[in-house]
Design a protein around this motif. Structure first.
Motif, PDB file in Angstrom:
ATOM      1  N   PRO A   1      67.009  -8.939 -19.652  1.00 27.00           N
ATOM      2  CA  PRO A   1      68.069  -9.141 -18.666  1.00 27.00           C
ATOM      3  C   PRO A   1      67.547  -8.839 -17.256  1.00 27.00           C
ATOM      4  O   PRO A   1      66.816  -7.866 -17.042  1.00 27.00           O
ATOM      5  N   GLY A   2      67.901  -9.691 -16.317  1.00 29.55           N
ATOM      6  CA  GLY A   2      67.488  -9.477 -14.931  1.00 29.55           C
ATOM      7  C   GLY A   2      66.133 -10.054 -14.570  1.00 29.55           C
ATOM      8  O   GLY A   2      65.694  -9.954 -13.427  1.00 29.55           O
ATOM      9  N   ALA A   3      65.462 -10.682 -15.523  1.00 33.19           N
ATOM     10  CA  ALA A   3      64.123 -11.215 -15.255  1.00 33.19           C
ATOM     11  C   ALA A   3      64.153 -12.490 -14.428  1.00 33.19           C
ATOM     12  O   ALA A   3      63.142 -12.873 -13.855  1.00 33.19           O
ATOM     13  N   GLY A   4      65.291 -13.181 -14.391  1.00 34.53           N
ATOM     14  CA  GLY A   4      65.391 -14.400 -13.597  1.00 34.53           C
ATOM     15  C   GLY A   4      65.404 -15.678 -14.410  1.00 34.53           C
ATOM     16  O   GLY A   4      65.079 -16.750 -13.893  1.00 34.53           O
ATOM     17  N   LYS A   5      65.811 -15.595 -15.665  1.00 34.99           N
ATOM     18  CA  LYS A   5      65.818 -16.777 -16.530  1.00 34.99           C
ATOM     19  C   LYS A   5      66.749 -17.868 -15.988  1.00 34.99           C
ATOM     20  O   LYS A   5      66.348 -19.030 -15.884  1.00 34.99           O
TER      21      LYS A   5
ATOM     22  N   ASP B   1      60.042  -5.540 -14.748  1.00 32.70           N
ATOM     23  CA  ASP B   1      59.906  -4.115 -15.029  1.00 32.70           C
ATOM     24  C   ASP B   1      60.097  -3.339 -13.728  1.00 32.70           C
ATOM     25  O   ASP B   1      59.509  -3.691 -12.699  1.00 32.70           O
ATOM     26  N   VAL B   2      60.920  -2.308 -13.778  1.00 31.75           N
ATOM     27  CA  VAL B   2      61.112  -1.445 -12.613  1.00 31.75           C
ATOM     28  C   VAL B   2      60.129  -0.296 -12.730  1.00 31.75           C
ATOM     29  O   VAL B   2      60.092   0.408 -13.741  1.00 31.75           O
ATOM     30  N   ARG B   3      59.309  -0.137 -11.703  1.00 32.72           N
ATOM     31  CA  ARG B   3      58.282   0.904 -11.689  1.00 32.72           C
ATOM     32  C   ARG B   3      58.523   1.831 -10.507  1.00 32.72           C
ATOM     33  O   ARG B   3      59.295   1.490  -9.609  1.00 32.72           O
ATOM     34  N   PRO B   4      57.862   2.983 -10.473  1.00 33.27           N
ATOM     35  CA  PRO B   4      58.101   3.938  -9.376  1.00 33.27           C
ATOM     36  C   PRO B   4      57.835   3.352  -7.986  1.00 33.27           C
ATOM     37  O   PRO B   4      58.488   3.723  -7.017  1.00 33.27           O
ATOM     38  N   TYR B   5      56.926   2.406  -7.886  1.00 29.93           N
ATOM     39  CA  TYR B   5      56.582   1.827  -6.587  1.00 29.93           C
ATOM     40  C   TYR B   5      57.349   0.547  -6.286  1.00 29.93           C
ATOM     41  O   TYR B   5      57.198  -0.044  -5.227  1.00 29.93           O
TER      42      TYR B   5
END
Length: 170
Positions: A13-17, A145-149
């Motif tokens: 979800p949220g990847a932009g499909k 993917d949400v990453r710290p940066y």
């Protein structure tokens, strides 16, 4: 990249499909038949308009009821053949993959493709791709993917019939 036949676009979800499918079909087809299990037409058109995709009269939009799938898909095939769009988008096929529905979906895809030559785009969550990937001519994975940066996004071309022989990351 030419995506003809059946194209599967999958990811979390949220990847932009939906956005990927809308971008591709907006720029490559004169008439689009869009089936959505998530959004009503006004919301879809508003979201797409904000991205610069003003489909106008080029779009036939169906809000998919999650009811008895066999009569729904029979009606869908007949409507698609009558409308004669360049492409049918089912967003998201995940919602229709309940018990035993995979045979109905394959039947629909093949009937649309073989009877009318209309391309098909299917969006799906990653967990159901093995059920539909083998029927697809093209398979696109969207990674999110949400990453710290910040947010990491990647598009991986898993399969293009008659195209690249190995996965390609963009």
């Amino acid at each position: 990249m030419k995506l003809r036949g059946v194209t599967l676009v999958y990811g979390p979800p949220g990847a932009g499909k939906t956005t990927f499918a809308a971008h591709y079909v907006y720029h490559n087809y004169d008439k689009v038949f869009w089936v959505s299990a998530f959004e009503d037409e006004a919301t879809f058109r508003g979201n797409m308009s904000a991205l610069g995709y003003n489909f106008g009269e080029r779009l036939v939009y169906w809000e998919a009821p999650l009811a008895d799938p066999e009569p729904f898909f029979d009606t869908l095939v007949n409507s698609v053949i009558k409308e004669r769009p360049g492409v049918l988008v089912i967003d998201s096929i995940t919602e229709f993959l309940g018990s035993g529905n995979i045979d109905i979906i394959h039947n629909v895809v093949y009937r649309v493709i073989k009877q009318s030559g209309i391309d098909v785009f299917l969006t799906a969550e990653k967990g159901v791709t093995e059920k539909v990937a083998y029927v697809a001519d093209n398979v696109i994975e969207l990674v999110y993917d949400v990453r710290p940066y910040g947010t990491y996004r990647e598009m991986v071309v898993r399969k293009i019939r008659g195209g690249l022989g190995t996965p390609c990351r963009i």
